[in-house]
Motif scaffolding. Sequence first.
Motif, PDB file in Angstrom:
ATOM      1  N   TRP A 174      42.711  46.646  33.625  1.00  0.00           N
ATOM      2  CA  TRP A 174      43.414  46.921  34.876  1.00  0.00           C
ATOM      3  C   TRP A 174      44.277  48.168  34.739  1.00  0.00           C
ATOM      4  O   TRP A 174      44.222  49.088  35.564  1.00  0.00           O
ATOM      5  CB  TRP A 174      44.277  45.733  35.295  1.00  0.00           C
ATOM      6  CG  TRP A 174      44.995  46.025  36.565  1.00  0.00           C
ATOM      7  CD1 TRP A 174      46.215  46.641  36.705  1.00  0.00           C
ATOM      8  CD2 TRP A 174      44.514  45.813  37.895  1.00  0.00           C
ATOM      9  NE1 TRP A 174      46.526  46.813  38.028  1.00  0.00           N
ATOM     10  CE2 TRP A 174      45.504  46.316  38.774  1.00  0.00           C
ATOM     11  CE3 TRP A 174      43.357  45.246  38.414  1.00  0.00           C
ATOM     12  CZ2 TRP A 174      45.348  46.257  40.165  1.00  0.00           C
ATOM     13  CZ3 TRP A 174      43.213  45.185  39.795  1.00  0.00           C
ATOM     14  CH2 TRP A 174      44.199  45.678  40.645  1.00  0.00           C
ATOM     15  N   GLN A 225      37.852  39.840  35.366  1.00  0.00           N
ATOM     16  CA  GLN A 225      36.720  40.578  34.806  1.00  0.00           C
ATOM     17  C   GLN A 225      36.520  40.202  33.338  1.00  0.00           C
ATOM     18  O   GLN A 225      37.471  40.159  32.560  1.00  0.00           O
ATOM     19  CB  GLN A 225      36.995  42.083  34.910  1.00  0.00           C
ATOM     20  CG  GLN A 225      36.115  42.968  34.043  1.00  0.00           C
ATOM     21  CD  GLN A 225      34.685  43.007  34.510  1.00  0.00           C
ATOM     22  OE1 GLN A 225      34.424  43.268  35.679  1.00  0.00           O
ATOM     23  NE2 GLN A 225      33.755  42.724  33.620  1.00  0.00           N
ATOM     24  N   VAL A 273      38.849  46.904  42.311  1.00  0.00           N
ATOM     25  CA  VAL A 273      40.016  46.369  43.004  1.00  0.00           C
ATOM     26  C   VAL A 273      41.192  47.353  42.984  1.00  0.00           C
ATOM     27  O   VAL A 273      41.919  47.478  43.973  1.00  0.00           O
ATOM     28  CB  VAL A 273      40.420  45.013  42.399  1.00  0.00           C
ATOM     29  CG1 VAL A 273      41.629  44.436  43.129  1.00  0.00           C
ATOM     30  CG2 VAL A 273      39.253  44.027  42.493  1.00  0.00           C
ATOM     31  N   ILE A 281      32.815  42.278  41.137  1.00  0.00           N
ATOM     32  CA  ILE A 281      34.184  42.132  40.642  1.00  0.00           C
ATOM     33  C   ILE A 281      34.235  41.299  39.377  1.00  0.00           C
ATOM     34  O   ILE A 281      35.007  41.582  38.464  1.00  0.00           O
ATOM     35  CB  ILE A 281      35.067  41.492  41.739  1.00  0.00           C
ATOM     36  CG1 ILE A 281      35.256  42.474  42.900  1.00  0.00           C
ATOM     37  CG2 ILE A 281      36.417  41.066  41.182  1.00  0.00           C
ATOM     38  CD1 ILE A 281      36.021  41.888  44.061  1.00  0.00           C
ATOM     39  N   HIS A 282      33.378  40.275  39.269  1.00  0.00           N
ATOM     40  CA  HIS A 282      33.581  39.285  38.221  1.00  0.00           C
ATOM     41  C   HIS A 282      33.007  39.656  36.865  1.00  0.00           C
ATOM     42  O   HIS A 282      33.570  39.291  35.832  1.00  0.00           O
ATOM     43  CB  HIS A 282      33.007  37.941  38.686  1.00  0.00           C
ATOM     44  CG  HIS A 282      33.639  37.450  39.952  1.00  0.00           C
ATOM     45  ND1 HIS A 282      32.975  37.429  41.158  1.00  0.00           N
ATOM     46  CD2 HIS A 282      34.876  37.007  40.211  1.00  0.00           C
ATOM     47  CE1 HIS A 282      33.778  36.971  42.101  1.00  0.00           C
ATOM     48  NE2 HIS A 282      34.936  36.714  41.552  1.00  0.00           N
ATOM     49  N   GLY A 289      35.482  44.779  37.794  1.00  0.00           N
ATOM     50  CA  GLY A 289      36.535  44.288  38.675  1.00  0.00           C
ATOM     51  C   GLY A 289      37.752  45.198  38.762  1.00  0.00           C
ATOM     52  O   GLY A 289      38.185  45.562  39.856  1.00  0.00           O
ATOM     53  N   VAL A 320      44.822  35.487  37.930  1.00  0.00           N
ATOM     54  CA  VAL A 320      43.669  35.930  38.715  1.00  0.00           C
ATOM     55  C   VAL A 320      43.560  35.180  40.034  1.00  0.00           C
ATOM     56  O   VAL A 320      43.003  35.706  41.005  1.00  0.00           O
ATOM     57  CB  VAL A 320      42.370  35.744  37.889  1.00  0.00           C
ATOM     58  CG1 VAL A 320      42.142  34.285  37.525  1.00  0.00           C
ATOM     59  CG2 VAL A 320      41.167  36.290  38.629  1.00  0.00           C
ATOM     60  N   THR A 347      41.918  40.472  37.577  1.00  0.00           N
ATOM     61  CA  THR A 347      40.681  40.263  38.346  1.00  0.00           C
ATOM     62  C   THR A 347      39.765  39.215  37.734  1.00  0.00           C
ATOM     63  O   THR A 347      38.787  38.818  38.358  1.00  0.00           O
ATOM     64  CB  THR A 347      39.873  41.579  38.439  1.00  0.00           C
ATOM     65  OG1 THR A 347      39.484  41.985  37.117  1.00  0.00           O
ATOM     66  CG2 THR A 347      40.704  42.686  39.083  1.00  0.00           C
ATOM     67  N   ILE A 362      44.283  37.134  43.178  1.00  0.00           N
ATOM     68  CA  ILE A 362      43.508  38.329  43.509  1.00  0.00           C
ATOM     69  C   ILE A 362      42.086  37.990  43.924  1.00  0.00           C
ATOM     70  O   ILE A 362      41.567  38.515  44.916  1.00  0.00           O
ATOM     71  CB  ILE A 362      43.470  39.305  42.304  1.00  0.00           C
ATOM     72  CG1 ILE A 362      44.898  39.617  41.843  1.00  0.00           C
ATOM     73  CG2 ILE A 362      42.719  40.583  42.675  1.00  0.00           C
ATOM     74  CD1 ILE A 362      45.756  40.281  42.895  1.00  0.00           C
ATOM     75  N   THR A 363      41.401  37.161  43.159  1.00  0.00           N
ATOM     76  CA  THR A 363      40.031  36.774  43.498  1.00  0.00           C
ATOM     77  C   THR A 363      39.967  35.254  43.603  1.00  0.00           C
ATOM     78  O   THR A 363      40.841  34.541  43.132  1.00  0.00           O
ATOM     79  CB  THR A 363      39.020  37.252  42.437  1.00  0.00           C
ATOM     80  OG1 THR A 363      39.260  36.565  41.209  1.00  0.00           O
ATOM     81  CG2 THR A 363      39.167  38.749  42.194  1.00  0.00           C
ATOM     82  N   SER A 391      36.894  50.966  46.889  1.00  0.00           N
ATOM     83  CA  SER A 391      36.181  50.589  45.667  1.00  0.00           C
ATOM     84  C   SER A 391      35.210  51.658  45.206  1.00  0.00           C
ATOM     85  O   SER A 391      34.640  51.556  44.125  1.00  0.00           O
ATOM     86  CB  SER A 391      35.430  49.279  45.890  1.00  0.00           C
ATOM     87  OG  SER A 391      34.466  49.426  46.915  1.00  0.00           O
TER      88      SER A 391
END
Length: 767
Positions: free
Chosen positions: A350, A752, A188, A179-180, A184, A413, A750, A416-417, A197
């Motif tokens: 996104w 990202q 997501v 994700i990172h 991401g 973020v 995210t 979400i994460t 995913s």
Amino acid sequence: MSNQAQSSSGLTRRTLLKAGSAAAGAVALGGCLSSDDGTDSGGADVSKAFGNCWMCSHNCGQEVTVVDGSVVNITGVDGHPRGSAGPGTEGTLCPKGLGQQDKTHDPKRIKEPHIRKNGELQKVSWEEAFEFTADRLVSFADEYGEETLLDATSWAETPIFSTVWRELYGTPERISRGIHVCAGPTFVTGGMMGVGSNNRVPDYQNSDYIIAWGRNQLNSFAGQFEAKGTLEAIENRGATLVTIDPQHTITAEKSDKWLPIEPRTDGALALAMANVIIEEDLYDQEFVENYTHGFDAYKEAAADMPPEDAAEITGIPAEDIREVARGFAEAAPRAGISVWTGTAQMGNGWKATQNITALNGLVGNIDRPGGLRLWEYASTASFGEVCEMDYTNRAQFKEPAITKYEEYSDYPVRHITDIAHNLVPEMVDNGHINGIVVHHDDPLKDGNAEEWVRAIEEMALVISIDAYWNGVSRNADVVLPEATSLEKDTLGTGNWSAYPNHKWVTGGKAAVDPQWNTKPDFDILTGIASAMAEKTDNDDWRIFEQWDSHEDFIDDQLSTLDLTLEELSSGEKNYELVEEYDYEKWKDNDNFVFRFDLDQVGSFAQAAEEAGMSTAPEWIPPGTYGDSTSDEYPLEFYDVRSVFFSHGSNQPQERLQDHFAKRNDLNEEDYRGNYLHINPEDAEARGIETGDMVTVESKTGSGELMAHVTENARPGFVTAEYGFGETSATPDGEGMNTMTLHDKQMDPITGQVDRHIAVDVKPEGGD
């Protein structure tokens, strides 16, 4: 050790089981084997072993030939789910997979455990390394709190990393590649929209229309089945292949149509395609009416993006947009979109991925042959299911710093994460992260590089588990040398593959013993656990003593399938198709809904509101989040992967470096770093020719590398392969760490890393 795990004779239950299994294996493999062509081996000790490639973690099957303890050959496995096109087809490995042979015997590997004494890294025994590690972990917890240790362990051949660092040690801080720093938004959005995913891998072989959207699956892929499946669809079904990519890639070269899109405008193109499909009633009205949510909001957004408007934004002619939209919709549901990092690693990623994923729901290709397959994993036993001891999960109720502290309230973020890669240096400054354990990774080249370099130097404890010296291991307090995947027992339980109707498992035993004084990751983690048990008198750390080896642990995972690793890897192949499943599973799921609008997802709705975006599909222009080009920095830079290298871990291999140079027609040069790919128009304006050394500069950093002038790069856009230069495994070699150009740009939802950076390029030495 628990009474359950050990018999009165001192042998564990698994020791007894393994004794029988090993005897059977010795009969099957006994004696020297003949060579491939059936000739006598001349007295040499020749053996073969199966395994899985973990160079990019995607488990392509491999058969390894070993002569007198050295790996001499690696090939694919016929019919392997990830390494072939399916039953009766040849399996192959990509260049980085073949590079395992060199890596295993590479003298540049870390050969001994090291600990830092008096400021210097010194070689020690494994016993001393484990004891030192445990001492430091205990003192770290006392001084800083175990919750401030960052778990940055990447993919591994064992799943017990999370057990050790999260559940036993107690840190809630976890940063991963997926994700990172990988994709991401793609991962997501798929989950939130209802398709999971794995919304990035279509059912290639059965498709009539494949769109490679920001992907180069014929060259840089997550398993050989992707390239083979795409080509099989073209050959057997006459499938149409369309590539949407700023670069003219190998996949674009093989495509029926290449759409050289302006970078970061994918969201506009996807909405324009929806505009055509809806306006011309080409969508799946039955699916949309009965199985989706938020179509009205989606329809409204699409209506605002006619192809003529999108042509202005994307640089793609309106007639081409209409042609691809019609072709995709008319082929549906046998129409798939392959999407991954290309549309995710940008500030407006996104919305790009939400808009692209929405096209699947619009044409109703969800879990249908040739469309977006809802892949499933094999049902192997989880750690909790095979564990025969109770223990306390120390991270279970600990709150990550990004949601706990006011300092991060401006970052959406956090809804979400639990963390964002680019924010780690700020968290170190705030005292919320004070140490890190890194496995098979180098986060110093994944974004915000200069700040990450400083943060690593400031951390109170750095533990590195890796095969090569890099920016982390060179600055670590503890360096634990890891074995390669040819030196380990492996188990893979993948999902997407060349078998769209079967779950599968794959595995194999180590082909050779760990070279030098290295250990497999399972042995390293259990060694740390044993030392922690001695230092803390906490019996929770003895949990791994119920398994005598990684093979025993794998056998327990396979117990639900009535298989053992020995059985899985002792025949003519090293995989099993274990369970069959059908298409259109959502028809039997009353809870299934495909969400165009994500207003029902509370965490996202809150993050979107703070980020200033809608919950529905919409067009968000480049620069809304992240960089915009300017007179000072007129070019857009984006770094890319190369099929020769995986995440910086095999850049030191000279044979791969030579192949990479040859691929770029620069093998006559001595230079062996990454290349800046630049369009002739931009190169001529700057007096740059192929082979010139150039300086790339952003507002926060700069670096030098060699220019490769090519029509494959579109005007105004430059690229380079990542993983080289400062902090890499080849710091003294040529090339640059592309993320030294980077600051904190990221997708706000995210976190990202946004790898699109405004730069300028000059010949080395200035104008």
